[in-house]
Enzyme design. Sequence first.
Site, mmCIF file in Angstrom:
data_model
loop_
_atom_site.group_PDB
_atom_site.id
_atom_site.type_symbol
_atom_site.label_atom_id
_atom_site.label_comp_id
_atom_site.label_asym_id
_atom_site.label_seq_id
_atom_site.Cartn_x
_atom_site.Cartn_y
_atom_site.Cartn_z
ATOM 1 N N TRP A 63 0.833 -1.204 0.000
ATOM 2 C CA TRP A 63 0.000 0.000 0.000
ATOM 3 C C TRP A 63 0.870 1.259 0.000
ATOM 4 O O TRP A 63 0.573 2.236 -0.687
ATOM 5 C CB TRP A 63 -0.976 -0.046 1.169
ATOM 6 C CG TRP A 63 -2.113 0.939 1.117
ATOM 7 C CD1 TRP A 63 -2.606 1.635 2.179
ATOM 8 C CD2 TRP A 63 -2.925 1.307 -0.021
ATOM 9 N NE1 TRP A 63 -3.665 2.417 1.779
ATOM 10 C CE2 TRP A 63 -3.878 2.230 0.437
ATOM 11 C CE3 TRP A 63 -2.924 0.967 -1.369
ATOM 12 C CZ2 TRP A 63 -4.829 2.820 -0.416
ATOM 13 C CZ3 TRP A 63 -3.867 1.541 -2.219
ATOM 14 C CH2 TRP A 63 -4.803 2.455 -1.747
ATOM 15 N N ARG A 99 12.074 -0.332 6.224
ATOM 16 C CA ARG A 99 12.888 -0.801 7.357
ATOM 17 C C ARG A 99 14.178 -1.480 6.915
ATOM 18 O O ARG A 99 15.125 -1.552 7.669
ATOM 19 C CB ARG A 99 12.063 -1.699 8.268
ATOM 20 C CG ARG A 99 11.644 -3.007 7.680
ATOM 21 C CD ARG A 99 10.853 -3.774 8.723
ATOM 22 N NE ARG A 99 10.450 -5.071 8.238
ATOM 23 C CZ ARG A 99 10.504 -6.180 8.945
ATOM 24 N NH1 ARG A 99 10.953 -6.141 10.176
ATOM 25 N NH2 ARG A 99 10.080 -7.325 8.456
ATOM 26 N N GLY A 141 -11.595 3.443 1.506
ATOM 27 C CA GLY A 141 -12.247 3.136 0.228
ATOM 28 C C GLY A 141 -11.740 1.831 -0.352
ATOM 29 O O GLY A 141 -10.688 1.332 0.030
ATOM 30 N N ALA A 151 -3.886 -2.308 -3.718
ATOM 31 C CA ALA A 151 -2.615 -1.789 -4.238
ATOM 32 C C ALA A 151 -2.299 -2.385 -5.614
ATOM 33 O O ALA A 151 -1.816 -1.693 -6.510
ATOM 34 C CB ALA A 151 -1.506 -2.137 -3.251
ATOM 35 N N LYS A 172 -14.040 -4.515 8.280
ATOM 36 C CA LYS A 172 -14.261 -5.240 7.016
ATOM 37 C C LYS A 172 -13.197 -6.321 6.826
ATOM 38 O O LYS A 172 -13.428 -7.323 6.153
ATOM 39 C CB LYS A 172 -14.367 -4.272 5.836
ATOM 40 C CG LYS A 172 -13.141 -3.395 5.548
ATOM 41 C CD LYS A 172 -12.142 -4.078 4.648
ATOM 42 C CE LYS A 172 -10.843 -3.309 4.546
ATOM 43 N NZ LYS A 172 -9.761 -4.062 3.907
ATOM 44 N N ASP A 228 -15.676 -0.887 0.520
ATOM 45 C CA ASP A 228 -14.445 -1.507 1.014
ATOM 46 C C ASP A 228 -14.718 -2.928 1.516
ATOM 47 O O ASP A 228 -13.930 -3.850 1.296
ATOM 48 C CB ASP A 228 -13.850 -0.634 2.128
ATOM 49 C CG ASP A 228 -12.366 -0.913 2.316
ATOM 50 O OD1 ASP A 228 -11.783 -1.641 1.488
ATOM 51 O OD2 ASP A 228 -11.786 -0.414 3.292
ATOM 52 N N ASN A 250 -6.840 -10.598 3.464
ATOM 53 C CA ASN A 250 -7.636 -11.146 4.565
ATOM 54 C C ASN A 250 -8.442 -12.361 4.133
ATOM 55 O O ASN A 250 -8.519 -13.359 4.834
ATOM 56 C CB ASN A 250 -8.540 -10.045 5.126
ATOM 57 C CG ASN A 250 -7.707 -9.029 5.884
ATOM 58 O OD1 ASN A 250 -7.217 -9.323 6.963
ATOM 59 N ND2 ASN A 250 -7.496 -7.854 5.294
ATOM 60 N N GLU A 263 -4.450 -7.897 8.172
ATOM 61 C CA GLU A 263 -4.767 -7.084 9.357
ATOM 62 C C GLU A 263 -5.885 -7.705 10.193
ATOM 63 O O GLU A 263 -5.952 -7.523 11.403
ATOM 64 C CB GLU A 263 -5.213 -5.680 8.928
ATOM 65 C CG GLU A 263 -4.103 -4.754 8.475
ATOM 66 C CD GLU A 263 -3.336 -4.143 9.647
ATOM 67 O OE1 GLU A 263 -3.478 -4.611 10.784
ATOM 68 O OE2 GLU A 263 -2.591 -3.183 9.387
HETATM 69 N N1 LIG Z 1 -2.420 -3.778 0.181
HETATM 70 C C1 LIG Z 1 -3.517 -3.081 -0.071
HETATM 71 O O1 LIG Z 1 -4.105 -3.178 -1.155
HETATM 72 C C2 LIG Z 1 -4.050 -2.155 0.951
HETATM 73 C C3 LIG Z 1 -3.533 -2.162 2.230
HETATM 74 N N2 LIG Z 1 -4.044 -1.292 3.149
HETATM 75 C C4 LIG Z 1 -3.484 -1.261 4.478
HETATM 76 O O2 LIG Z 1 -2.143 -0.852 4.419
HETATM 77 C C5 LIG Z 1 -1.437 -1.309 5.574
HETATM 78 C C6 LIG Z 1 -0.123 -1.918 5.122
HETATM 79 O O3 LIG Z 1 -0.429 -3.127 4.460
HETATM 80 P P1 LIG Z 1 0.258 -3.608 3.114
HETATM 81 O O4 LIG Z 1 1.016 -2.535 2.475
HETATM 82 O O5 LIG Z 1 -0.795 -4.301 2.336
HETATM 83 O O6 LIG Z 1 1.260 -4.682 3.694
HETATM 84 P P2 LIG Z 1 1.982 -5.841 2.906
HETATM 85 O O7 LIG Z 1 1.404 -7.114 3.373
HETATM 86 O O8 LIG Z 1 2.041 -5.550 1.449
HETATM 87 O O9 LIG Z 1 3.471 -5.693 3.449
HETATM 88 C C7 LIG Z 1 3.772 -5.952 4.778
HETATM 89 C C8 LIG Z 1 4.668 -4.877 5.291
HETATM 90 O O10 LIG Z 1 4.820 -5.083 6.681
HETATM 91 C C9 LIG Z 1 6.190 -5.129 6.984
HETATM 92 N N3 LIG Z 1 6.470 -6.029 8.089
HETATM 93 C C10 LIG Z 1 6.270 -7.353 8.141
HETATM 94 N N4 LIG Z 1 6.668 -7.860 9.341
HETATM 95 C C11 LIG Z 1 7.134 -6.792 10.027
HETATM 96 C C12 LIG Z 1 7.675 -6.639 11.322
HETATM 97 N N5 LIG Z 1 7.821 -7.679 12.157
HETATM 98 N N6 LIG Z 1 8.045 -5.403 11.718
HETATM 99 C C13 LIG Z 1 7.898 -4.338 10.904
HETATM 100 N N7 LIG Z 1 7.374 -4.414 9.663
HETATM 101 C C14 LIG Z 1 7.009 -5.629 9.235
HETATM 102 C C15 LIG Z 1 6.841 -5.646 5.720
HETATM 103 O O11 LIG Z 1 8.203 -5.321 5.721
HETATM 104 P P3 LIG Z 1 9.255 -6.384 5.132
HETATM 105 O O12 LIG Z 1 8.908 -6.577 3.707
HETATM 106 O O13 LIG Z 1 10.548 -5.715 5.368
HETATM 107 O O14 LIG Z 1 9.070 -7.648 5.913
HETATM 108 C C16 LIG Z 1 6.049 -4.889 4.671
HETATM 109 O O15 LIG Z 1 6.509 -3.592 4.515
HETATM 110 C C17 LIG Z 1 -2.392 -2.307 6.254
HETATM 111 O O16 LIG Z 1 -3.014 -1.672 7.342
HETATM 112 C C18 LIG Z 1 -3.423 -2.610 5.184
HETATM 113 O O17 LIG Z 1 -4.696 -2.951 5.725
HETATM 114 C C19 LIG Z 1 -5.049 -0.420 2.853
HETATM 115 C C20 LIG Z 1 -5.572 -0.392 1.598
HETATM 116 C C21 LIG Z 1 -5.129 -1.258 0.547
HETATM 117 O O1 LIG Z 2 -8.262 -2.644 2.274
HETATM 118 C C1 LIG Z 2 -8.007 -3.207 1.242
HETATM 119 C C2 LIG Z 2 -8.647 -2.834 -0.025
HETATM 120 O O2 LIG Z 2 -9.443 -1.691 0.110
HETATM 121 C C3 LIG Z 2 -7.051 -4.328 1.258
HETATM 122 O O3 LIG Z 2 -7.642 -5.407 1.834
HETATM 123 P P1 LIG Z 2 -6.837 -6.751 2.094
HETATM 124 O O4 LIG Z 2 -5.886 -6.447 3.192
HETATM 125 O O5 LIG Z 2 -7.828 -7.762 2.485
HETATM 126 O O6 LIG Z 2 -6.089 -7.095 0.868
#
Ligand SMILES: NC(=O)C1=CN([C@@H]2O[C@H](COP(=O)(O)OP(=O)(O)OC[C@H]3O[C@@H](n4cnc5c(N)ncnc54)[C@H](OP(=O)(O)O)[C@@H]3O)[C@@H](O)[C@H]2O)C=CC1
Ligand SMILES: O=C(CO)COP(=O)(O)O
Length: 324
Positions: free
Chosen positions: A7, A27, A132, A136, A187, A240, A252, A277
């Site tokens: 994201w 990180r 929304g 990603a 959700k 969403d 999820n 999450e």
């Molecule tokens: N993906 C999506 O489409 C969407 C995501 N979101 C929200 O965005 C937020 C981020 O999710 P998303 O980008 O999908 O995550 P991803 O599952 O794509 O990536 C996981 C991230 O978490 C990091 N991570 C994993 N383990 C650890 C740890 N022990 N300590 C610190 N960092 C860690 C990873 O770092 P590393 O690679 O270095 O392990 C990586 O940057 C969430 O709240 C999600 O709900 C919201 C809308 C859309």
């Molecule tokens: O929030 C999201 C899309 O809007 C991402 O959901 P997921 O973490 O289930 O992939």
Amino acid sequence: MIGGGSWATALAKILSENGARVSWWMRNKADVEHLRSTRHNARYLSSVQFDLTRVTPSTDIGEVVKDADWVVLAVPAAFVKEALDKLDRDAFKNKRIISAIKGMIPGRNELVTDYAMERFKVTRDRVGVVAGPCHAEEVALEKQSYLTIGSPDLALAEDFCQRLRNRYVKAHPAADLDGIEYCAVMKNIIALTAGVAHGLGYGDNFQAVLVANAVQEIRRFLYALSPQPRDLSASAYLGDLLVTAYSQFSRNRTFGNMVGRGYSVKSAQMEMNMIAEGYYAVKSIYELNKDLRVNMPITTAAYHVLYEKISPAVELEILKEKFR
Ligand SMILES: NC(=O)C1=CN([C@@H]2O[C@H](COP(=O)(O)OP(=O)(O)OC[C@H]3O[C@@H](n4cnc5c(N)ncnc54)[C@H](OP(=O)(O)O)[C@@H]3O)[C@@H](O)[C@H]2O)C=CC1
Ligand SMILES: O=C(CO)COP(=O)(O)O
């Protein structure tokens, strides 16, 4: 931009392609070096190419935040405390904070914006959330998407919307910060449970009823926590929920599906390589509800499966009888 996952990568793409200068905290040093040398994030949305005159990756969070006007939080909620740990309490002074995180701080059972406001003494009119139905992966493919920026300060929300709007992203401001943020957390629990049901062999008919009942569960919970008029059929809420419950990209749902098929929680997490999450959210919402005592059969079933090792088949049988 705080976070190196999918994201964060999608939002860094949208913002930088719109002309913003993005200082980007990740990180791992290796990921920073990879981005610097190849213009791609190594492990998340690796097809996206960045313009390094606008995007500056670093592992030094203090440097990244120092000169920023906006701070976008995009690490999974479980790692927020750890990620922000090195920052001083006044590190967010005069900045606007946008949480793109759809999760709660484990242990504290707190929304990310609440945590940020308390830890960094930020006032409510300087925070917002990105919400929304938007995966990603579809941003990387430049598929038409819609985002809602929730903030009590509609001018702040509109300002951030302007930074996001482009050929394939439409963005709208909304005032219901808490409702939008809680719904984005809940959700994930529903999508996870939809995945469990699918993994057990339940079909589309059941999933539709699960999602319909989920809307009622979310409505009851939001009413108990933050009773104000809100249209739950808007895309920041229902949209969403639908995308997460039905999409092939949903972390999820994928995680829940594995649990429904018989994976242990640990092995599903290891296999996924990404963060669901909903796993953490179930515990936070379940614990919050011990005081609120809202009728939440889906959250309760998910909690029993994930934290009390009760068989998914047994929990779904119980849930089945509760749905209308
Ligand atoms: N993906 C999506 O489409 C969407 C995501 N979101 C929200 O965005 C937020 C981020 O999710 P998303 O980008 O999908 O995550 P991803 O599952 O794509 O990536 C996981 C991230 O978490 C990091 N991570 C994993 N383990 C650890 C740890 N022990 N300590 C610190 N960092 C860690 C990873 O770092 P590393 O690679 O270095 O392990 C990586 O940057 C969430 O709240 C999600 O709900 C919201 C809308 C859309
Ligand atoms: O929030 C999201 C899309 O809007 C991402 O959901 P997921 O973490 O289930 O992939």
